[in-house]
Design a protein around this motif. Structure first.
Motif, short mmCIF file in Angstrom:
data_model
loop_
_atom_site.label_atom_id
_atom_site.label_comp_id
_atom_site.label_asym_id
_atom_site.label_seq_id
_atom_site.Cartn_x
_atom_site.Cartn_y
_atom_site.Cartn_z
N ASN A 25 -22.96 -26.23 -114.06
CA ASN A 25 -22.37 -27.29 -114.88
C ASN A 25 -22.59 -27.01 -116.36
O ASN A 25 -21.72 -27.28 -117.18
CB ASN A 25 -22.98 -28.64 -114.50
CG ASN A 25 -22.25 -29.79 -115.18
OD1 ASN A 25 -21.04 -29.94 -115.01
ND2 ASN A 25 -22.98 -30.59 -115.96
N HIS B 279 -19.37 -26.75 -118.01
CA HIS B 279 -19.14 -28.13 -118.45
C HIS B 279 -18.13 -28.82 -117.55
O HIS B 279 -17.06 -29.24 -117.99
CB HIS B 279 -18.67 -28.18 -119.92
CG HIS B 279 -19.62 -27.51 -120.86
ND1 HIS B 279 -20.86 -28.04 -121.16
CD2 HIS B 279 -19.51 -26.35 -121.57
CE1 HIS B 279 -21.49 -27.24 -122.03
NE2 HIS B 279 -20.69 -26.19 -122.29
N SER C 257 -16.57 -31.67 -115.37
CA SER C 257 -16.57 -33.14 -115.37
C SER C 257 -15.39 -33.65 -114.56
O SER C 257 -14.46 -32.89 -114.24
CB SER C 257 -16.52 -33.67 -116.81
OG SER C 257 -15.33 -33.22 -117.46
N LYS C 258 -15.46 -34.95 -114.24
CA LYS C 258 -14.39 -35.57 -113.48
C LYS C 258 -13.95 -36.82 -114.20
O LYS C 258 -14.73 -37.73 -114.45
CB LYS C 258 -14.89 -35.91 -112.07
CG LYS C 258 -13.78 -36.27 -111.10
CD LYS C 258 -14.35 -36.45 -109.69
CE LYS C 258 -13.24 -36.77 -108.70
NZ LYS C 258 -13.76 -36.99 -107.33
#
Length: 624
Positions: free
Chosen positions: A9, A13, A15-16
């Motif tokens: 992550n 990076h 993300s949702k």
């Protein structure tokens, strides 16, 4: 180097947002490697392996550039650290397990001076799918991976860097081994790498291909239109002149059709005066290349270019068709070469048609001449009437000529074509002289009936000498000898004139190729069919053993004696004629005197009798 141990992550990076996936703030999708394999397979099947290579290389390059863009502004990392992070980004996205095994990076004045990276890829999804769909390859197959590494590093250093596989799992190797360098350092391999990076987008290439196809379509339509127009001219029964009118109008360049002797068959768009120097340069070109043009060729001359193609008939080059570009380059070579090819074919058809007509007409004339010689038309009036049908006036005096030809050493074949060449040469000679005659062909000879009214005060012997010289230039390996009859009045008695010509030609030699019946003197008048046996007895009585049981050696001796007597007993001249030394000639003369039973050949009366006997022998016996 702490960044190497960041979590997935932290590296990407992830993300949702609103149930949608984002990586480094860019919307992303997850796909299975099998879907990539299906895309790979379909691309190869539809656009081919070479285009697929370029497609995936550029696809990988774009992915690498985007990842480099995310890290390039990070001031906390050195350039080397940024480059070394590339394999981790690559692995994090599931493409491959990558590691660098060695690296060399030198900087100078803020610019990269030396760059070389080597490493290993393991578990390449690209190699895995290629093996699954196509089996093992003969060359490396990880085009997306090399494209990614090339795009990533190139974006970071600001100069084109290319990565290349030296070994590949897709080619049966244990792992994929790669290396990255500046493009300028790849040397002979740079062209291949540039091919990947510079390939046009498919849509752009399709657009260019479509333009080319449209141009070709228009060119083909133009060529087809010209060909149809030329074909219509053939159907109408028109000649080469009308064909060249059309071509000259359509291509707007001078057009020339000429035979292999550079005699003009047809010409449009240029005067004879202006064409002469161009023709001379063409002759020089053909002489330099041994008269060999067997396809469409460009020939330069002083003030322009000539597009020339051969005209074939019966698999032989019979002439040339040329387009002249005065003070110009040949811009539309492809279309002009198609047009000239069709013009050449049509000229071949028209020339063949004319040839068939001519041969048919000349065959009729030849048969007519044989009928005259055989006495089939006993009436002089009947012969003159029939001659009028072929536009020939036989009402006056005439000569009969027998033109014999013999194949010299060096001529390996006596095929129909070489046998016909003398006939064609004689026909062309008299056509150029604008003299109408009758010609008949027999084995190894031609019979000519030449009306005096066609000669316009020209001497028949002078014309025959010109003919023999003309034929020597046109037909190789053949010796031509001619005999000319006395001038005759009654055309119904042409058979007798033929006998005179046949008698005269037997005394012709390579040194004196023309003999007239008048040259035979009294002997020509005295010898006839009624007294031939008596003449043979006189010959035997005079020459004795020299003419008995003749063989090759005796024929040489007879020819030696004949030359010696004709030259008035001059040893040097006779030796020169026979290509012998004087001592060799004396040896032969001694043998001749032994056979004749004589001690001396210089007695004028003896010489006269023997010369008459030898001349008579040549007339009554075809072997001499």
């Amino acid at each position: 180097m702490a960044n190497q141990f960041l979590s997935l992550n932290d590296q990407l990076h992830i993300s949702k947002i609103d149930d949608l996936l984002y990586v480094n703030n860019n919307r992303s999708v997850l796909i299975q490697t099998s879907a990539f394999g299906i895309l790979q397979r379909d691309l190869i099947n539809n656009i081919g392996i070479n285009r697929m290579k370029a497609f995936f290389f550029k696809y990988g390059w774009q992915l690498g550039e985007e990842d480099a863009q995310d890290i390039i502004m990070d001031q906390s990392l050195t350039l080397l650290e940024k480059i070394l992070n590339g394999p981790y980004y690559h692995a994090a996205k599931g493409h491959v397990r990558a590691r660098v095994t060695s690296h060399d990076l030198e900087m100078e004045n803020g610019k990269v001076k030396t760059l070389r990276f080597k490493g290993i890829w393991e578990d390449s999804n690209e190699a895995e799918q290629h093996i699954r769909n196509f089996g093992l390859s003969t060359t490396p197959v990880c085009y997306t991976l090399t494209g990614y590494a090339s795009g990533y590093v190139s974006r970071l250093v600001g100069e084109e860097v290319f990565f290349k596989e030296h070994q590949c799992v897709g080619a049966g190797d244990h792992c994929c081994i790669w290396e990255g360098r500046f493009l300028s350092e790849w040397k002979e391999e740079a062209d291949e790498l540039l091919l990947y990076s510079k390939e046009l987008p498919i849509l752009k290439e399709l657009e260019q291909a479509n333009k080319k196809l449209l141009i070709e379509k228009n060119n083909l339509a133009m060529v087809t239109s010209i060909h149809k127009e030329l074909t219509d001219e053939i159907i109408k029964g028109n000649n080469i002149s009308s064909i060249l009118d059309i071509v000259n109008r359509r291509i707007e360049h001078p057009v020339i059709v000429e035979d292999i002797y550079f005699q003009e068959i047809g010409k449009k768009g240029i005067s004879t005066e202006n064409y002469e120097p161009i023709k001379k340069s063409f002759k020089v070109y053909l002489k330099k290349w041994n008269h060999r043009i067997d396809k469409v060729t460009i020939v330069r001359f002083e003030n322009g270019h000539r597009l020339v193609t051969p005209i074939f008939l019966e698999e032989k080059v019979i002439g040339y068709c040329s387009f002249l570009y005065l003070n110009k380059e040949i811009i539309t070579f492809e279309i002009d070469s198609m047009i000239i090819g069709r013009v050449s074919s049509i000229c071949s058809v028209l020339i063949n048609n004319e040839k068939i007509k001519l041969e048919s007409k000349e065959r009729i004339k030849g048969d007519f001449l044989e009928e005259i010689f055989s006495g089939k038309h006993p009436s002089e009036q009947e012969i003159r009437k029939k001659a009028g049908y072929i536009q020939l006036n036989l009402s006056g005096k005439y000569y009969v000529v027998k033109l014999s030809y013999f194949y010299r050493d060096g001529c390996e074949e006596k095929d129909l074509i070489s046998h016909k060449n003398p006939y064609d040469g004689v026909y062309m000679f008299f056509k150029e002289k604008n003299i109408s005659i009758l010609i008949s062909q027999r084995p190894d000879s031609l019979l000519l009936l030449v009306p005096v009214n066609q000669l316009e005060d020209q001497n028949i012997e002078h014309i025959l000498h010109s003919l023999v010289n003309y034929l020597k230039k046109k037909v190789k390996y053949i010796l031509f000898l001619a005999g000319i009859s006395a001038i005759s009045n009654n055309i119904a008695e042409a058979g007798s004139a033929l006998v005179e010509a046949q008698s005269a030609v037997r005394l012709s030699t390579s040194e004196e190729p023309i003999t007239t019946f008048n040259d035979l003197g009294m002997i020509g008048v005295l010898i006839n069919q009624q007294n031939e046996n008596a003449v043979r007895r006189i010959i035997t009585g005079t020459l004795g053993k020299l003419c008995e049981n003749t063989n090759r050696n005796k024929k040489e001796l007879i020819e030696t004696l004949y030359k010696f007597l004709v030259n008035g007993g001059n040893l040097e001249l006779t030796a020169d004629n026979l290509a012998l030394s004087v001592s060799g000639l004396r040896y032969r003369l001694n043998k001749i005197m032994n056979l004749l039973g004589r001690d001396d050949l210089r007695d004028p009366n003896v010489q006269f009798q023997m010369l008459l006997a030898l001349k008579a022998l040549k007339i009554v016996d075809n072997e001499y």
